[in-house]
Design an enzyme around this catalytic site. Structure first.
Site, short mmCIF file in Angstrom:
data_model
loop_
_atom_site.label_atom_id
_atom_site.label_comp_id
_atom_site.label_asym_id
_atom_site.label_seq_id
_atom_site.Cartn_x
_atom_site.Cartn_y
_atom_site.Cartn_z
N ASN A 9 0.87 -1.18 0.00
CA ASN A 9 0.00 0.00 0.00
C ASN A 9 0.90 1.22 0.00
O ASN A 9 1.52 1.54 1.01
CB ASN A 9 -0.89 -0.03 1.26
CG ASN A 9 -1.70 1.25 1.42
OD1 ASN A 9 -1.77 2.07 0.49
ND2 ASN A 9 -2.33 1.41 2.57
N LYS A 11 0.08 4.27 -0.20
CA LYS A 11 -0.55 5.47 0.39
C LYS A 11 -0.33 6.65 -0.56
O LYS A 11 -0.35 6.47 -1.76
CB LYS A 11 -0.01 5.69 1.79
CG LYS A 11 -0.11 4.41 2.64
CD LYS A 11 0.17 4.60 4.08
CE LYS A 11 -0.01 3.25 4.79
NZ LYS A 11 0.16 3.33 6.24
N HIS A 94 -9.36 1.16 5.22
CA HIS A 94 -8.05 1.36 5.88
C HIS A 94 -8.22 2.31 7.06
O HIS A 94 -9.03 3.24 7.00
CB HIS A 94 -7.05 1.92 4.87
CG HIS A 94 -5.65 1.90 5.40
ND1 HIS A 94 -5.18 2.85 6.27
CD2 HIS A 94 -4.64 1.01 5.21
CE1 HIS A 94 -3.93 2.55 6.58
NE2 HIS A 94 -3.57 1.45 5.96
N GLU A 96 -6.56 4.73 8.06
CA GLU A 96 -6.38 6.16 7.75
C GLU A 96 -7.64 6.74 7.11
O GLU A 96 -7.96 7.92 7.33
CB GLU A 96 -5.15 6.33 6.85
CG GLU A 96 -3.87 6.12 7.64
CD GLU A 96 -2.70 5.54 6.84
OE1 GLU A 96 -2.71 5.61 5.59
OE2 GLU A 96 -1.77 5.01 7.49
N GLU A 166 -4.86 -4.80 10.70
CA GLU A 166 -3.85 -3.76 10.87
C GLU A 166 -4.11 -3.01 12.18
O GLU A 166 -4.90 -2.04 12.18
CB GLU A 166 -3.90 -2.77 9.70
CG GLU A 166 -3.59 -3.38 8.36
CD GLU A 166 -3.01 -2.37 7.39
OE1 GLU A 166 -1.99 -2.67 6.78
OE2 GLU A 166 -3.58 -1.26 7.26
N GLY A 172 2.98 2.44 10.70
CA GLY A 172 3.93 3.54 10.51
C GLY A 172 4.69 3.93 11.77
O GLY A 172 5.32 4.98 11.82
N SER A 212 3.92 -1.97 10.18
CA SER A 212 5.38 -2.00 10.36
C SER A 212 6.01 -3.32 9.93
O SER A 212 7.00 -3.77 10.52
CB SER A 212 5.76 -1.66 11.81
OG SER A 212 5.36 -0.34 12.13
P1 13P Z 1 3.37 0.54 7.54
O1 13P Z 1 3.85 -0.76 6.96
O2 13P Z 1 4.10 1.72 7.00
O3 13P Z 1 3.32 0.48 9.03
O4 13P Z 1 1.86 0.71 7.04
C1 13P Z 1 0.98 -0.34 7.18
C2 13P Z 1 -0.26 -0.03 6.43
O5 13P Z 1 -1.03 0.83 6.81
C3 13P Z 1 -0.53 -0.80 5.20
O6 13P Z 1 -1.84 -0.58 4.76
#
Ligand code: 13P
Length: 250
Positions: A9, A11, A94, A96, A166, A172, A212
């Site tokens: 992903n 983003k 997601h 976010e 997640e 992150g 992560s």
């Molecule tokens: P990270 O791997 O950067 O922690 O992000 C995970 C994520 O949100 C994947 O959708």
């Protein structure tokens, strides 16, 4: 036997030229074995990447969709358009999106249906925040999010879906969950699906861990019982690192 999925992903990262440079490097590697590699770039990169990935075995996914197929929804993109642009997968719900863009359980349910109606495989994201985990409510939250997304779906449809666990506190932050946390949640997810749609639906659903994940810790998750792959954020931006995660999945 469920096929593993390693999905990146991106983003809100990479321009079209950066995405094409990534693909050039990534596709130059050895074949990626048994796993299904999926790249989920920002919308403008979808069509150009679809051309480059054609025939490579790497699938394309989007990061979100609107639940209607067309209409007066300024700024939105529909499942029909994503399929037309070459997508096979789409991330739904997601954290976010849930946190910053109002994607509540009801919208996630609408989007999941819209994906399925357009022949896209939804990657439904679920996960608790830190306060919810610390108060012992992680599973309760995940079960609620999952039930909202899958209500009324047939067992046959459910068996084709992907659920990505997640935990919000692991995204992150460099602080991943443990393999045992992912395995416990995989079991909970399959228990819920078994209750609502039967064992074969639960056994068909693919369960990914995200938060992560990197080349160093990927194996811990991929070896955990019930975990079929990873949804990778930051570490999917670098073709060498992303390839190393795919190698760990072998
Ligand atoms: P990270 O791997 O950067 O922690 O992000 C995970 C994520 O949100 C994947 O959708």
């Amino acid at each position: 036997m469920r096929r593993r999925i390693i999905a990146g992903n991106w983003k809100m990262h990479k321009t079209i030229s950066e995405a094409l440079a990534f693909a050039g490097e990534f596709l130059g590697f050895e074949p990626w074995g048994e796993s299904q590699a999926v790249i989920c770039p920002p919308f403008p990169c979808l069509a150009p990447l679809a051309q480059i990935l054609e025939g490579s075995g790497v699938a394309l996914g989007a990061q979100d969709l609107h639940w209607e197929s067309q209409g007066a929804f300024t700024g939105e993109v529909s499942g029909r358009m994503l399929r037309d642009a070459g997508c096979r997968y789409v991330i739904v719900g997601h954290s976010e999106r849930r946190q910053h863009f109002g994607d509540d359980d009801e919208r996630v349910s609408l989007k999941t249906r819209a994906a399925l109606n357009n022949d896209l495989i939804p990657v439904v994201c679920v996960g608790e925040c830190l306060a919810e985990r610390e108060s012992g409510r992680a599973e309760e939250v995940v079960v609620r999010q999952l039930n909202a997304a899958i209500q009324d779906l047939s067992p046959e449809i459910l068996a084709t879906m992907v659920v990505a666990y997640e935990p919000v506190w692991a995204i992150g932050t460099g602080r991943s969950a443990k393999g045992s946390d992912a395995a416990a949640m995989a079991e909970a997810v399959r228990r819920v699906i078994t209750q609502s749609a039967g064992l074969s639906a639960a056994e068909g659903v693919r369960f990914l861990y995200g938060g992560s994940v990197n080349a160093k810790n990927a194996r811990e998750f991929l070896q955990s019982p019930g975990v079929d792959g990873a949804l990778v954020g930051g570490a999917s931006l670098d073709p060498v690192e992303f390839r190393a995660i795919l190698a760990a999945a072998r």
